[in-house]
Design an enzyme around this catalytic site. Structure first.
Site, mmCIF file in Angstrom:
data_model
loop_
_atom_site.group_PDB
_atom_site.id
_atom_site.type_symbol
_atom_site.label_atom_id
_atom_site.label_comp_id
_atom_site.label_asym_id
_atom_site.label_seq_id
_atom_site.Cartn_x
_atom_site.Cartn_y
_atom_site.Cartn_z
ATOM 1 N N GLY A 103 1.029 -1.172 0.405
ATOM 2 C CA GLY A 103 0.097 -0.167 -0.007
ATOM 3 C C GLY A 103 0.777 1.648 0.346
ATOM 4 C CG HIS A 143 -9.433 15.354 -37.184
ATOM 5 N ND1 HIS A 143 -10.067 16.822 -37.591
ATOM 6 C CD2 HIS A 143 -10.593 14.177 -37.991
ATOM 7 C CE1 HIS A 143 -11.474 16.566 -38.011
ATOM 8 N NE2 HIS A 143 -11.934 15.454 -38.261
ATOM 9 C CE LYS A 174 -2.339 -11.183 -14.770
ATOM 10 N NZ LYS A 174 -2.508 -11.249 -16.290
#
Length: 636
Positions: free
Chosen positions: A123, A532, A631
């Site tokens: 985390g 574009h 992953k």
């Protein structure tokens, strides 16, 4: 992304910790480490090499214990380096933790007994800078650039003989996401874990052994225990020999109270899949797609909302729009599904990049079906976006997910579980096509509820779905022709992908695959956008990959292809057999076996996967573990 394994046992658990790390290797990492409680001291080994090298050095140095934690790190704060690798130690104010405790890869300290706290963390701690400054003022010396070391020192500063209490006091000080496992020199045979925003599971040992385990993924514990507790947001778990207990805070910032969590019997795949005749897992997984689709569609005898769970019919009847939340490859599957949902089911659909959605002002509608898509079911941004949508008053949630026991499945009201099996290659292939299959079923179910699917149409759609595995086998037979193209692509540094309508997201996915594993810069555009801007890039050195199904936009697409040829661009066209697009100077054509109508994207993406794979092989990259990628993205 980052993996955690921890254990308390009477036997030597170091082989279990290392085997758990190996089972999580497919998620991606750039360093790894293990720490144990041995002979009254903390000992540690860390490496920026693979787990196999870590294992060899741990064995050579005789590291063994019944208490320990291990980690694979994907760098966020601080470069991939030994001093930033987990586990992190804290020895108290005035002690440099870099040389505290045994480290087989940088240095050994003569006074290992001074290290008290060992910790691993998944985390991101958002307020790490202010906590670091506070702890430095109190004399703590930081040996790394990580946000994780802050947690170790903070717990040390609060420790007064009870590790659980110290962790519970530390957690309210942390802002951000975390899953942690921590142990203390002074309390052998005890590990404490906690989670908020990152997954963590408790593994209960077999009867009579007394051993208990922690992991960020149940797969890490395959073969060790099948008794799994999925910890919930805010949970703190205490592991000791023969006993575990879980506590959770009473409200925001409240005291921690004991809670009961359900023990699930989980037959987790070990992750040790055999390659067989394939060079890489990615190639194997590309060729597993017919089987994965067959498994995902198995048991679908008819179109019914109940395919998505009890009560789905009532939910589908009361929604009038769809909001899809996803990241990466899953975002492209959602973008494809938008075309299906609007044209077949007639329901307005918005697709949002999950990492952006909750940071902008949007207009919620309670009658929205919120669809979260994730291979792992643990994608941090998608989970956060899902919770944000629900907090704004949109209660109807559904996930398309490959892991039945994941956080996303538990968070959502409804679910469709794809059956792709374990996907080890970082670049997603079979998870993508099975997501598309699940989303197509969702489209048909919504169409049925909305009175837009007759019995005859349902029978026709089911026939087409059941034929998909056979159709995919025919597409896979094109591999030799794709290999020939890959030799040309391997010498390029840029590529352009074009698609129109339903196949524009497939062009996006093809470009993503090429850049992920071959490191060739690739971009995708709707073919009508060439004039574009992108046309300025086209030269004879620019390969232009074109997805050319025989649909209503084919003639428009042919005009766009002429714009490329007029500028000397090299066209590489995946064309349906009846498109009448012929090979010629500057035009290379691979003919698809058949046109597959609305399901054509599932077939057209497969040769794009093969092109990326074989180009990467020709360039000699690490196909299954591309640089800088992970992953399972479990941090924001």
């Amino acid at each position: 992304m980052c993996g955690i394994v921890g254990a308390v046992s009477t036997r030597n658990i170091v082989p279990i910790l290392l085997e758990g790390l190996k089972r999580l290797e497919y998620r991606g990492y750039d360093s790894c480490g293990v720490a144990v409680h041995q002979a009254g001291e903390l000992r540690r080994a860390r490496s920026t090499s693979r787990v196999a090298e870590l294992e060899a050095n741990v064995a050579a140095e005789g590291i063994h214990s019944g208490t320990g934690i291990a980690h694979t790190r994907w760098a966020t704060h601080g470069a991939p380096a030994v001093h930033n690798a987990h586990p992190h130690f804290s020895a108290g104010p005035g002690v440099d933790a870099a040389n505290t405790g045994f480290n087989a890869f940088d240095a050994a300290d003569e006074d290992a007994s001074r290290a008290r706290i060992a910790l691993v963390h998944n985390g991101i701690i958002e307020n790490h800078d202010e906590l670091r400054a506070e702890l430095q003022q109190r004399g703590y010396v930081f040996a790394s650039q990580t946000d994780t070391e802050v947690i170790a020192h903070l717990i040390h500063s609060l420790y007064d003989g009870d590790l659980l209490e110290a962790v519970q006091q530390a957690l309210p000080r942390l802002r951000g996401a975390y899953a942690i496992a921590v142990f203390c020199r002074d309390e052998p045979l005890r590990v404490v874990g906690a989670r908020r925003g990152s997954p963590l599971v408790l593994g209960v040992g077999a009867g009579g052994t007394g051993e208990n385990f922690l992991a960020s993924d149940a797969m890490a514990l395959a073969g060790v225990t099948d008794q799994i507790v999925y910890l919930e947001e805010g949970d703190v778990v205490d592991l000791q020999l023969g006993k575990t207990w879980v506590t959770a805070p009473e409200g925001v910032g409240g005291r921690y109270l004991p809670v009961q969590r359900v023990v699930h019997t989980v037959q987790a795949h070990s992750g040790a899949a055999e390659l067989g005749p394939y060079r890489h897992y990615m190639q194997k997984e590309i060729f597993e797609q017919p089987r994965a689709l067959a498994d995902t569609l198995e048991g679908v005898q008819g179109i019914s909302p109940e395919l998505f769970g009890d009560g789905a019919h009532e939910v589908f009847k009361n929604v009038d729009r769809v909001l899809i939340l996803a990241c990466g490859t899953s975002y492209y599957s959602g973008s494809t599904a938008r075309y299906w949902l609007e044209s077949i089911a007639g329901i307005p659909t918005t697709v949002e990049v999950a990492s952006e959605y909750r940071y902008r002002d949007s207009v919620p509608a309670p009658s929205t079906l919120v669809v979260a898509i994730s291979q792992s079911g643990e994608t941090a941004d998608t989970l956060a976006a899902l919770k944000h949508a629900r907090s704004m008053g949109m209660p109807h949630t559904l996930t398309i997910c490959n892991v039945a026991t994941s956080a996303m499945v538990r968070e959502c009201e409804l679910a469709y579980i794809t059956r792709a099996g374990v996907e080890i290659g970082v670049a997603s292939t079979k998870a993508f096509t099975t997501q598309l299959a699940g989303l197509y079923l969702l489209t048909l179910a919504l169409a049925q509820v909305r009175g837009r699917l007759s019995e005859a149409q349902e029978a026709e759609q089911l026939k087409a779905l059941r034929h998909l595995p056979v159709a995919l086998q025919a597409v896979l037979a094109l591999e030799p022709q794709v290999i020939a193209w890959s030799e040309d692509f391997a010498r390029k540094e840029n590529a352009l992908f074009l698609g129109r309508g339903l196949h524009y997201p497939i062009a996006l996915e093809g470009a993503l695959k090429l850049k992920e594993i071959s490191y060739i810069h690739a971009e995708a555009y709707p073919a009508g956008e060439l004039k574009h801007g992108p046309l300025a890039l086209v030269t004879e050195q620019m390969p232009v990959v074109t997805v050319a199904p025989n649909d209503a936009l084919l003639e428009k697409l042919k005009s766009n292809m002429q714009e490329v040829r007029a500028r000397g661009g090299q066209l590489y066209v995946f064309a349906d057999d009846d498109t009448h697009i012929a090979s010629g100077p500057g035009v290379h054509v691979i003919r698809m076996p058949e046109h597959y109508g609305a399901l054509s994207p599932i077939l057209h993406v497969v040769p794009l996967q093969l092109l990326a794979y074989h180009t990467a092989c020709a360039r000699g990259t690490d196909v299954d573990k591309p640089r800088n990628l992970a992953k399972s993205v479990t941090v924001e």
